[in-house]
Design a protein around this motif. Structure first.
Motif, PDB file in Angstrom:
ATOM      1  N   VAL A 196      64.986 120.944 -29.663  1.00  0.00           N
ATOM      2  CA  VAL A 196      63.818 120.808 -30.204  1.00  0.00           C
ATOM      3  C   VAL A 196      63.879 119.291 -31.359  1.00  0.00           C
ATOM      4  N   THR A 197      65.092 119.430 -31.897  1.00  0.00           N
ATOM      5  CA  THR A 197      65.105 118.312 -32.872  1.00  0.00           C
ATOM      6  C   THR A 197      65.313 116.862 -32.149  1.00  0.00           C
ATOM      7  N   LEU A 198      66.023 116.734 -30.913  1.00  0.00           N
ATOM      8  CA  LEU A 198      66.099 115.202 -30.361  1.00  0.00           C
ATOM      9  C   LEU A 198      64.897 115.178 -29.341  1.00  0.00           C
ATOM     10  N   SER A 199      64.169 115.714 -29.040  1.00  0.00           N
ATOM     11  CA  SER A 199      63.021 115.950 -28.172  1.00  0.00           C
ATOM     12  C   SER A 199      62.283 114.827 -28.824  1.00  0.00           C
ATOM     13  N   PRO A 200      61.798 113.793 -27.990  1.00  0.00           N
ATOM     14  CA  PRO A 200      60.668 112.731 -28.513  1.00  0.00           C
ATOM     15  C   PRO A 200      59.636 113.306 -28.984  1.00  0.00           C
ATOM     16  N   PRO A 201      58.956 112.749 -29.931  1.00  0.00           N
ATOM     17  CA  PRO A 201      57.679 113.405 -30.603  1.00  0.00           C
ATOM     18  C   PRO A 201      56.674 113.030 -29.509  1.00  0.00           C
ATOM     19  N   ALA A 202      55.551 113.879 -29.503  1.00  0.00           N
ATOM     20  CA  ALA A 202      54.508 113.871 -28.567  1.00  0.00           C
ATOM     21  C   ALA A 202      53.617 112.316 -28.842  1.00  0.00           C
ATOM     22  N   PRO A 203      53.129 111.603 -27.936  1.00  0.00           N
ATOM     23  CA  PRO A 203      52.604 110.222 -28.047  1.00  0.00           C
ATOM     24  C   PRO A 203      51.237 110.483 -28.577  1.00  0.00           C
ATOM     25  N   ALA A 204      50.935 109.506 -29.291  1.00  0.00           N
ATOM     26  CA  ALA A 204      49.706 109.616 -30.260  1.00  0.00           C
ATOM     27  C   ALA A 204      48.508 109.495 -29.350  1.00  0.00           C
ATOM     28  N   PRO A 205      47.312 110.309 -29.440  1.00  0.00           N
ATOM     29  CA  PRO A 205      46.404 110.539 -28.428  1.00  0.00           C
ATOM     30  C   PRO A 205      45.857 109.172 -28.380  1.00  0.00           C
ATOM     31  N   VAL A 206      45.239 108.946 -27.279  1.00  0.00           N
ATOM     32  CA  VAL A 206      44.412 107.807 -27.128  1.00  0.00           C
ATOM     33  C   VAL A 206      43.083 107.683 -27.607  1.00  0.00           C
ATOM     34  N   ILE A 207      42.587 106.781 -28.038  1.00  0.00           N
ATOM     35  CA  ILE A 207      41.232 106.698 -28.747  1.00  0.00           C
ATOM     36  C   ILE A 207      40.709 105.460 -28.178  1.00  0.00           C
ATOM     37  N   LEU A 208      39.511 105.780 -27.320  1.00  0.00           N
ATOM     38  CA  LEU A 208      38.617 104.669 -27.065  1.00  0.00           C
ATOM     39  C   LEU A 208      37.314 104.881 -27.607  1.00  0.00           C
ATOM     40  N   GLN A 209      36.819 103.447 -27.841  1.00  0.00           N
ATOM     41  CA  GLN A 209      35.477 103.309 -28.744  1.00  0.00           C
ATOM     42  C   GLN A 209      34.737 102.100 -28.057  1.00  0.00           C
ATOM     43  N   ALA A 210      33.287 102.333 -28.043  1.00  0.00           N
ATOM     44  CA  ALA A 210      32.631 101.120 -27.605  1.00  0.00           C
ATOM     45  C   ALA A 210      31.338 101.303 -28.512  1.00  0.00           C
ATOM     46  N   ASP A 211      30.719  99.933 -28.735  1.00  0.00           N
ATOM     47  CA  ASP A 211      29.546  99.744 -29.419  1.00  0.00           C
ATOM     48  C   ASP A 211      28.453  99.620 -28.597  1.00  0.00           C
ATOM     49  N   LEU A 212      27.371 100.124 -28.115  1.00  0.00           N
ATOM     50  CA  LEU A 212      26.463  99.776 -27.195  1.00  0.00           C
ATOM     51  C   LEU A 212      25.144  99.407 -28.086  1.00  0.00           C
ATOM     52  N   ALA A 213      24.944  98.248 -28.317  1.00  0.00           N
ATOM     53  CA  ALA A 213      23.625  97.735 -29.067  1.00  0.00           C
ATOM     54  C   ALA A 213      22.360  97.262 -28.028  1.00  0.00           C
ATOM     55  N   ALA A 214      21.357  97.550 -27.903  1.00  0.00           N
ATOM     56  CA  ALA A 214      20.396  96.894 -27.143  1.00  0.00           C
ATOM     57  C   ALA A 214      19.842  95.491 -27.727  1.00  0.00           C
ATOM     58  N   GLU A 215      19.465  94.555 -26.809  1.00  0.00           N
ATOM     59  CA  GLU A 215      19.099  93.133 -27.066  1.00  0.00           C
ATOM     60  C   GLU A 215      17.565  93.165 -27.447  1.00  0.00           C
ATOM     61  N   ASN A 216      16.765  93.907 -27.231  1.00  0.00           N
ATOM     62  CA  ASN A 216      15.348  93.654 -27.264  1.00  0.00           C
ATOM     63  C   ASN A 216      14.649  94.813 -27.923  1.00  0.00           C
ATOM     64  N   VAL A 217      15.416  95.901 -28.385  1.00  0.00           N
ATOM     65  CA  VAL A 217      15.085  96.898 -29.050  1.00  0.00           C
ATOM     66  C   VAL A 217      15.752  97.314 -29.963  1.00  0.00           C
ATOM     67  N   ASP A 218      15.459  97.876 -31.205  1.00  0.00           N
ATOM     68  CA  ASP A 218      16.124  98.362 -32.438  1.00  0.00           C
ATOM     69  C   ASP A 218      16.803  99.823 -32.122  1.00  0.00           C
ATOM     70  N   LEU A 219      17.949  99.350 -31.318  1.00  0.00           N
ATOM     71  CA  LEU A 219      18.413 100.760 -30.853  1.00  0.00           C
ATOM     72  C   LEU A 219      19.954 100.511 -30.761  1.00  0.00           C
ATOM     73  N   ARG A 220      21.116 101.117 -31.231  1.00  0.00           N
ATOM     74  CA  ARG A 220      22.213 101.260 -31.188  1.00  0.00           C
ATOM     75  C   ARG A 220      23.051 102.392 -31.151  1.00  0.00           C
ATOM     76  N   PHE A 221      24.184 102.475 -29.984  1.00  0.00           N
ATOM     77  CA  PHE A 221      24.975 103.816 -29.892  1.00  0.00           C
ATOM     78  C   PHE A 221      26.312 103.486 -30.260  1.00  0.00           C
ATOM     79  N   ALA A 222      27.088 104.614 -30.585  1.00  0.00           N
ATOM     80  CA  ALA A 222      28.530 104.343 -30.986  1.00  0.00           C
ATOM     81  C   ALA A 222      29.253 105.488 -30.043  1.00  0.00           C
ATOM     82  N   ALA A 223      30.002 104.935 -29.157  1.00  0.00           N
ATOM     83  CA  ALA A 223      30.736 105.890 -28.389  1.00  0.00           C
ATOM     84  C   ALA A 223      32.363 105.815 -28.976  1.00  0.00           C
TER      85      ALA A 223
END
Length: 232
Positions: free
Chosen positions: A118-145
Motif C-alpha cells: 500500500v505504501t510503496l505503490s505509485p500514486p494514481a496518475p492525475a486524470p487527463v483534462i482536455l479543453q477546447a474553445d469553440l468560437a464562431a466567426e460570423n455569429v455571436d456564439l461561443r462554446f467551451a468544451a
C-alpha cells in the motif's frame, strides 16, 4: 490515522506485488506456489518483483539471530544430570512451539507486506483534462468544451449566444486524423454533458443542422466553429 486499502480491493499491480511477497515468504499453498514459480520463469516483470522481495526480506532476516527452541536447555540438563525429583511441567513440543512462533511471524510478515504494497505503490496518475474553445466567426456564439478523463465525461457550455433558430439544432462533431467527422450529439441546452472517450489532438466542431440533427453521417449544414482539444 488513515484507512488502508484491504488486499481484496488491490489493483492488478498491487495483487502481483502481494503474490510475489507471499511467494518469497513461503506462505502460499502448494498449488499457488507452483503457479507463482512457473510464472516467474516466463514473466520478467513478475520475476523482478520476486527478486525485489527476496532482497527486502533477506535484509530483514539478516537482522535477527537464530534462536534455539525454548525447551533445548532443559533437555541438555536432563541428559547430563538426570531428571529432577519434582520435574517442572513438560515444555510444549518443539514443533508446536515453533509452529506457533512461525504462524505468528507469518501473520506479522503478511501484515507488513500489505503495508509495504500500500505504501510503496505509485500514486494514481492525475486524470487527463482536455479543453477546447469553440468560437464562431460570423455569429455571436461561443462554446467551451471540457473533457474529464477520469469519468469519460465531456461537458459543453454555451458561454455566448442563444438557442439554435426555430427548426434547427446545433450538433457537435469530433474529427480525428482521418478527417472524417463523427457526431457526438446535439447541443440544445446551455450545458450539455456527453459520455465519450477523447484524446488530445482531436478536433471538435459545431454545425447548424435541421431539427433532430444531420440526416447524414457527416454535417449537412454550415460548420460554425471548430477547435482542437488540448490538455488543460
Amino acid at each position: 490515522m488513515t484507512d488502508q486499502t484491504p488486499p481484496e480491493e488491490f489493483g492488478p499491480e498491487e495483487q502481483d506485488e502481494l503474490l510475489a511477497a507471499e511467494y518469497v515468504l513461503g506462505t502460499l499453498p502448494a498449488e499457488d506456489r507452483r503457479l507463482a514459480r512457473d510464472r516467474a520463469e516466463v514473466d520478467g516483470v513478475f520475476a523482478g518483483r520476486v527478486r525485489a522481495w527476496e532482497i527486502r526480506l533477506g535484509t530483514m532476516n539478516a537482522a535477527y539471530e537464530a534462536m534455539p527452541p525454548p525447551d533445548l536447555m532443559p533437555q541438555i540438563e536432563e541428559h547430563l544430570f538426570g531428571k529432577p525429583a519434582e520435574a517442572a511441567p513438560a515444555p510444549r513440543s518443539r514443533w508446536f512451539s515453533w509452529g506457533l512462533r512461525g504462524g505468528a511471524f507469518a501473520t506479522v510478515m503478511i501484515a507488513a507486506i500489505v503495508f509495504f504494497v500500500v505504501t510503496l505503490s505509485p500514486p494514481a496518475p492525475a486524470p487527463v483534462i482536455l479543453q477546447a474553445d469553440l468560437a464562431a466567426e460570423n455569429v455571436d456564439l461561443r462554446f467551451a468544451a471540457r473533457w474529464d478523463g477520469s469519468a469519460g465525461l465531456l461537458e459543453v457550455t454555451r458561454a455566448v449566444g442563444t438557442d439554435a433558430p426555430q427548426g434547427q439544432d446545433y450538433e457537435l462533431w469530433v474529427i480525428d486524423d482521418t478527417g472524417v467527422p463523427r457526431s457526438l450529439g446535439l447541443l440544445r441546452d446551455p450545458v450539455t454533458q456527453l459520455q465519450t472517450v477523447l484524446t488530445s489532438g482531436l478536433t471538435l466542431a459545431i454545425s447548424l443542422e435541421p431539427e433532430g440533427g444531420s440526416p447524414e453521417e457527416t454535417p449537412t449544414g454550415p460548420v460554425l466553429a471548430a477547435a482542437p482539444l488540448d490538455e488543460a
